[in-house]
Design a protein around this motif. Sequence first.
Motif, PDB file in Angstrom:
ATOM      1  N   SER A  24     -44.095   6.239 -13.662  1.00  0.00           N
ATOM      2  CA  SER A  24     -43.798   7.634 -13.997  1.00  0.00           C
ATOM      3  C   SER A  24     -45.050   8.490 -14.098  1.00  0.00           C
ATOM      4  O   SER A  24     -44.950   9.719 -14.194  1.00  0.00           O
ATOM      5  N   CYS A  66     -42.855   9.801  -7.411  1.00  0.00           N
ATOM      6  CA  CYS A  66     -42.350   8.469  -7.069  1.00  0.00           C
ATOM      7  C   CYS A  66     -40.954   8.255  -7.648  1.00  0.00           C
ATOM      8  O   CYS A  66     -40.581   8.851  -8.669  1.00  0.00           O
ATOM      9  N   ASN A  67     -40.216   7.396  -7.006  1.00  0.00           N
ATOM     10  CA  ASN A  67     -38.911   6.975  -7.496  1.00  0.00           C
ATOM     11  C   ASN A  67     -39.127   5.818  -8.469  1.00  0.00           C
ATOM     12  O   ASN A  67     -39.414   4.694  -8.062  1.00  0.00           O
ATOM     13  N   CYS A  68     -38.991   6.091  -9.738  1.00  0.00           N
ATOM     14  CA  CYS A  68     -39.292   5.095 -10.765  1.00  0.00           C
ATOM     15  C   CYS A  68     -38.032   4.640 -11.489  1.00  0.00           C
ATOM     16  O   CYS A  68     -38.088   4.219 -12.652  1.00  0.00           O
ATOM     17  N   SER A  69     -36.908   4.751 -10.827  1.00  0.00           N
ATOM     18  CA  SER A  69     -35.647   4.364 -11.447  1.00  0.00           C
ATOM     19  C   SER A  69     -35.586   2.861 -11.657  1.00  0.00           C
ATOM     20  O   SER A  69     -36.314   2.087 -11.028  1.00  0.00           O
ATOM     21  N   ARG A  89     -34.819   1.098  -8.405  1.00  0.00           N
ATOM     22  CA  ARG A  89     -35.948   0.964  -7.487  1.00  0.00           C
ATOM     23  C   ARG A  89     -36.943  -0.088  -7.984  1.00  0.00           C
ATOM     24  O   ARG A  89     -37.458  -0.896  -7.192  1.00  0.00           O
TER      25      ARG A  89
END
Length: 580
Positions: A259, A264-267, A270
């Motif tokens: 984060s 960025c995709n920090c889910s 993912r």
Amino acid sequence: FRTRPCSFFCGMILPLLAALFCLAAAKRQDPNEEDQSTLVQSPGLRPFPEWRGDRAASLGQPGPSDARLLAGEATHCRVLRRSYLHSEDCGHTGHLPPSGFLVTGTGRSGTKFLVKLLNALGLQVSHDTAKQRSADGAVSWVHGNHKRGCELPWWSYNVDSFFSEVFLMLRDPLSQISSRSENGNLERREWYDFLSCSSRMNDEGPSPASEEESDVVRSLRTALKFYVLQNSFIEEYAAKTFRVEDLRHEPQILMDLCSRNHSCNCSLARVTEVMKEVGEKVNSNHTNKTSNVTWSRLAALDRPFAAMAQALAQRHGYVLPKEDVLPEAAFGFSCGFDGADEATSRWTCELNAEGRRLLKDQFSLSKLVAAKDSQRHCHLQTAQLKRSIVMLSIPMSGSGSGMTDELCQVPQVLDSGAGHVVVVLRHPLARLLTGWNQAELVHFNSLNQFLDSLRDSSEEKHQLALDLAYRPGGVNFLLPVRQYYLGDSVPSPERQRRVVSFICRCRMEDELKRISQSLHVTDVNLAGLEQDPDDAMLYDAMLPGSPLSAKNREWFLEEYATDLALYQEHCSACSDASDI
């Protein structure tokens, strides 16, 4: 040491005790020497949690309770000047504005693994072997402790833009030390001089047993020191800390790091996907590990640093086998610079004064209690404790083991939700004699030799006897009931009557009936129980040729006088209570 199997008492009485306490639930009511150390103290080491232990808010401006105030803000700034963490308060800035984060620790702690994960998530993060630091940050042990004037390894890089945040990543100590020592090649590596320039790595230690093993011995000792010195230094200024092993099971760590780059995709989905793509293998297998690295081997090489490594690992959540834990670890250690001159001083650590003296001083119950470190080594089955009646496990008392282990104290059990605690009392001499009979202490040929060595500091085996007595996994039948198991925070007499019951082993059937009636427990079949008096064993201890000399018996009863008084107070009906 090992213990022999229990007798009839364990086979018959203990199951009935378990039945009794499973049927009920009770509602819980509410002189040290002057330290001669010349160490320039650090701001102080703090036991802070793993990833969830955020200290960023206090960085640079510690609160009144922060341990770093022991040495003041000047020492804190001195630490930062060995780092790459940006600090306006300390005037410690790079040539360019600060940016990104640094994850650091010791070499061979999983840095390449973490770089792969973060890069796969879309962050631009560099390893310490890259040509330069990347935009989002770096994962590098080299940049964790760098005294200016110490030349960086040729394969690493300088940093013009200091980091905005620093995080400490640790690895299981034995795994890290085994890998870092490189089977005897550590001191041949080109970056060894860099290590010893910033930290005091090269103090003289015990001589190796042979020339053939000297390289391995020196490398292991150096890797052990590196683990303590590097991690303890970074603790001083890192905002958070985490264990590399937790990356597999705690995705929030990667989500938080990820984060830092908002694009960025920090889910969770993912992060989980990336973990599957990269794999869970922390080790990159690019070093020749040293085999058979154990705590006993490390203690033989450098016992103080082995104890410090254990203390450091335990405060970061690593659970060590109790039989391996050195008693000195319970007393902690301090770190700081070995001189006032910043240009020449190096980071160093040493055990605190009581730990350094522990195996040299006289035996004492207060040190025995402290060395067992109940807060760290008591393990409770908390889910089963709520409002339950709990039999406290006291070695050689006849209490057996159940929902507590033998290092748990009454206050801990009550604080964990138990409604009532039952304490089995047995004559102190009987506990001692039974414990000796069941323990296999191969270095002592008799109980008298063990007690002679324990009480007399001039005895050849004094340190060995103290080591066995004080270790958390040692001879725990020496633990006193009053000072240890009842603890310092014993309930008031009125409340104690409601939450603690004492029963006497010598009258077990009558005592069990009394407890079952007072706690309103019914349907407990006590038929067939045998009395288990201590009379014969205690009288044997008084006779000539007994396993206990008169001098040792007198010393032991004097040391355990409060336990004897407790026994006589509650077990006066036992014939042995007034005969010793």
